[in-house]
Design an enzyme around this catalytic site. Sequence first.
Site, short mmCIF file in Angstrom:
data_model
loop_
_atom_site.label_atom_id
_atom_site.label_comp_id
_atom_site.label_asym_id
_atom_site.label_seq_id
_atom_site.Cartn_x
_atom_site.Cartn_y
_atom_site.Cartn_z
N ASP A 1 0.79 -1.23 0.00
CA ASP A 1 0.00 0.00 0.00
C ASP A 1 0.83 1.29 0.00
OD1 ASP A 1 -1.71 -2.11 0.36
OD2 ASP A 1 -3.05 -1.07 1.72
N GLU B 1 -4.23 -6.86 13.23
CA GLU B 1 -3.72 -6.72 11.87
C GLU B 1 -2.23 -6.37 11.87
OE1 GLU B 1 -4.87 -4.21 7.80
OE2 GLU B 1 -5.61 -3.54 9.75
#
Length: 839
Positions: free
Chosen positions: A585, A809
């Site tokens: 990302d 996460e």
Amino acid sequence: MARGERRRRAAPAEGARAVEREARVGSGRRDGRGGRARGAAGGAALAVVVLALALALSGRWVLAWYRAQRAVTLHSAPPALSSDSSSPAVAPDLFWGTYRPHVYFGMKTRSPKPLLTGLMWAQQGATPGTPKLRHTCEQGDGVGPYGWEFHDGLSFGRQHIQDGALRLTTEFVKRPGGQHGGDWSWRVTVEPQALGTSALPLVSLFFYVVTDGQEVLLPEVGAKGQLKFISGHTSELGDFRFTLLPPTNPGDTAPKYGSYNVFWSSNPGLPLLTEMVKSRLNSWFQHQPPGDSPERYLGLPRSLKWEDRGPNGQRQGQGQFLIQQVTLKIPFSMDLVFESSSAQAGGNQALGQLAGSLLTQALESHAEAFQERFEKTFHLKEKGLSPEEQTLGQVALSSLLGGIGYFYGQGLVLPDMGVEGSEQKVDPALFPPLPLFSGVPSRSFFPRGFLWDEGFHQLVVHRWDPHLTREVLGHWLGLLNADGWIGREQILGDEARARVPSEFLVQRAAHANPPTLLLPVAHMLKGGDPADLNFLRRAFPRLHAWFSWLHQSQAGPVPLSYRWRGRDPALPTLLNPKTLPSGLDDYPRASHPSATERHLDLRCWVALGARVLSQLAEKLGETEAAAELGPLAASLEAEESLDELHWAPDLGVFADFGNHTKAVQLKPRPPQGLVRVVGRPQPRLQYVDALGYITLFPFLLRLLDPNSPHLGPLLDVLVDSRHLWSPFGLRSLAASSPFYGQRNSEHDPPYWRGAVWLNINYLALGALHHYGHLEGPHQTQAAKLHSELRANVIGNVWRQYQATGFLWEQYSDQDGHGMGCRPFHGWTTLVLLIMSEDY
């Protein structure tokens, strides 16, 4: 109108004017015949030009149409799985499952039009107004922690859910038999979270069944709205029956008083189930056990009046939605039993209904078998891990298996038109309807399939159940389009689409994703299981096509270089344009995106793919493919080539290359907000100074020789606390980087800019273990770093799980606390393989 469209429309007119000018010149000559000849020639020229332009335009149109068609055409290679592989006839043990990971508890069949079951609950009177109805897993609903204590991926599971003062335990057991997937039973137990609670709350459970086709449900109602049973029939399930048994005290058999409400309607659409029940909770009822004072509760209308029903009870419209509400004081347990007629006829009836004490025995037997199998598979007790760490490992595996879903639907695809940026000139098209059997990264935030996550998921699953991995890989390879592309995010079906903002629904056929499915393929190849090799033989044409597409479509500006297509444009609001296809990302790349870029991580992924598929081709006797892939793998693994394209002498590490400057900042500029400002030096072609995970990729994927002169510098970067080392694991971006911890935009906090991620730490630990067992100048250092990093990662994940009850996460490199979404039972479950030292 797009600029390209204006150019196309202007071209014929410009050509006609040029010919017209030439004709006028010719007509002014004194020789009339020449003038007429010129005029004729001009007319011919005009015809030729117009024809050429028409052919060119039609050629471009045909090419665009051809590309658009291929983007949504399935690949012609034979499927890795048969078309009926999910049917009860072929895979009865997998036909029913907890394949709705986005709901707290529910089951369905592996079918395009499944029979679905689910659970909702509400604490009555806890707050003024309508009680909070729990159904789908949400980040901000205050429920938690929750997750599976045990789940074997097949026939048994036990989950705990904390909801304020309530503790729910949901359990299921499947019993094989018959031709339709067998029988199964649920148990839901609701208890106070704290012992000695004086004021016990009133709780409503809502058990429901939903159909999505021509199926028939026929409820048999007893006194006061209590369903005796629900009978039904579908083509896939044959005749079946649901029975909701009366509630009891936990561990007891004596019935407990409950109040009942029932509701029956046409299926409003799966994403609308929760809202429909909320809207119907509009009537007050009294709950009054014998000898007790009454309590009011909000309930569903006690009626089976349904105007949509036909004269024979057949449904009209889009299926049926039948729900039973049971309201009573905690603590209590309730059993729901599903019985298949063919299973009952085949001998299950003689075994007795799987409820009460029989269900208790089955649940305990499965739990004991799970624990024995777990230790035999992962050896955590043998390796000296504490009982608490063993529990963490069991939860990680169980929650990953309990997060496997079955999805069916059509994705939206934007075709690859062959020129970057041109995809905006065409509309997205629907991919053919397909199934996907896949794990999900997060039940609450990402309850759908992600391509690069799934490869890491299957590293864990394959150790436990190779058959499950073959099923999952076969489904993913079934998504291959005619070019060999697989979409990186799969949003299939109404429930999946309802969780995704509209701007993210479309997948772009020019964009790749890391080919992590080849990681479990490599493990399967190394293991040599005949069933795995038979599967890989069937899957090879599709694996080869997928890899070939990646190798060709993401080719870089010079031979043996690669570049991720689909970087964000250099917008004035972005500090560093993101590269979503890479999976990393907002990890800093070249500051000014261009076609000159060379991406180190992508080259390493392609090198890994060439190596794995070359070995697989040789193993399978695919001589032609082996002859193609072997030399490519050798070229990509040659360190001289890697050095030439990615070794940055001034930085002393491997790096990306592109049009770059570090002199970029986000600065406030009212009224726009934060705006990117580019200072001096201006961008130029150079290696990108962004020390972090990408720097390590030749090491992470074990592409370096143990005697490589570059291995030592990479280990030095890894272990330096000014760069990547933290007490909680390797941080994603060096603490010394100007991008470390920086927002990418005013509304876009840092993601891969310092946080600790388990998937890359797992690769790093695998590489350290690898080099720590190979003779070379860095063997001792690699082994020492493996031991220290492993302790740091396990210790932090365990501490955060103990404190919060969740796997996360990502984790902070500053204090180790969990960040991002939770629960994250995707690649964070790799902590189990780290504990097992299984790389």
